[in-house]
Design a protein around this motif. Structure first.
Motif: not given
Length: 288
Positions: A116, A122, A197-198
């Motif tokens: 991320d 993550n 993105p997480a």
């Protein structure tokens, strides 16, 4: 030598800022010649950078089928898939990845480490192995996170590419299995990084149903008949154990499970027993 790479980015047009970031990271790549197409899955791509083409699909065909349509329109000795919310921070990412695969021709597919960009934790699922360990540690793998994948184009064509019928979920497992079936290895390159993105995949309304249906389809499409019930049983047990702590979505999950047995998975190309043995020796027999 300049490497020629066809790049497919799939998008529904809902993340314009993320898409622009990913395309900019591609155009910043050094030592490669890229043929980039943005596939609009139910969206007509607009506002694209110079030298980036768009392909309009009138309906959302699903993730693997959308990617497959893009492959038909790009040229190159290599094929790279980058999700519209992913990017590659290093300008030498693609040249480094190609060099790694050329140095070891037994590698037929490469997935980088995923992080991320904003420093959020993550998800462990981004490391596609049972024993996660250090995310920087490279290894053979038997499934892939599909958001950033590099392959030689001839191998991608040979194994039939993505499994279009899946729509969403587990197409990366089939792709990795078929790489192993072609006598190559799927490789997790912990020294190379892609950003994403997480976010929680369960945000999709169809997440639980398609995860279950596609587990069954994965077995029916790819495994020797004797291993089909074993694989499905092992993953059913795992899901039931997980559901003891988080029962959300299990009704949809069971609906998908039964649909997987009832519905046609769209073809079958079973791996040979030699591939089963080879995968087992490499650390993960295809029964879990």
């Amino acid at each position: 030598m300049t490497h020629r790479i066809g790049v497919v980015s799939l998008s529904q047009g809902k993340r314009p800022d993320d898409l622009a970031r990913g395309l900019a990271s591609l155009q910043a790549q050094q030592g490669v010649e890229l043929d980039i197409i943005v596939v609009g899955n139910g969206w007509n791509p607009t506002g694209l950078p110079d030298a980036v083409r768009g392909l309009h699909l009138e309906a959302n065909l699903g993730i693997p089928a959308g990617r497959s349509r893009g492959v038909e329109h790009v040229q190159g000795d290599w094929i790279f898939f980058l999700d519209d919310d992913a990017s590659i921070p290093s300008p030498t990412f693609l040249s480094d990845a190609v060099a790694l695969m050329q140095a070891d021709p037994s590698i037929g597919l490469l997935q980088p480490r995923v992080e991320d960009a904003e420093g959020k934790e993550n998800p462990r699922r981004w490391i596609p192995r049972i024993r996660k360990g250090d995310p920087r540690h490279p290894s053979d793998v038997f499934s892939v996170w599909e958001g950033a994948v590099l392959m030689p184009r001839p191998l991608f064509d040979e194994i039939g590419g993505w499994g279009d019928p899946y729509f969403y979920a587990h197409e990366g497992i089939e792709l990795a299995w078929r790489v192993w079936g072609a006598g190559k290895r799927a490789w997790y390159a912990g020294n190379l990084v892609a950003n994403h993105p997480a976010i929680d995949p369960a945000r999709h309304s169809y997440y639980y149903r398609l995860n279950a249906r596609n587990r069954v389809w994965l077995a029916k499409r790819n495994l020797p008949v004797l291993l089909v019930p074993i694989y499905v049983a092992s993953w059913t047990a795992i899901q039931v154990l997980r559901a003891a702590k988080n029962p959300v979505g299990m009704r949809a999950w069971w609906g998908g499970w039964f649909a997987g047995w009832r519905e046609n998975p769209g073809g079958r190309r079973s791996m040979g027993w030699a591939t089963v043995v080879r995968m087992a020796r490499a650390g993960r027999p295809p029964v879990i």
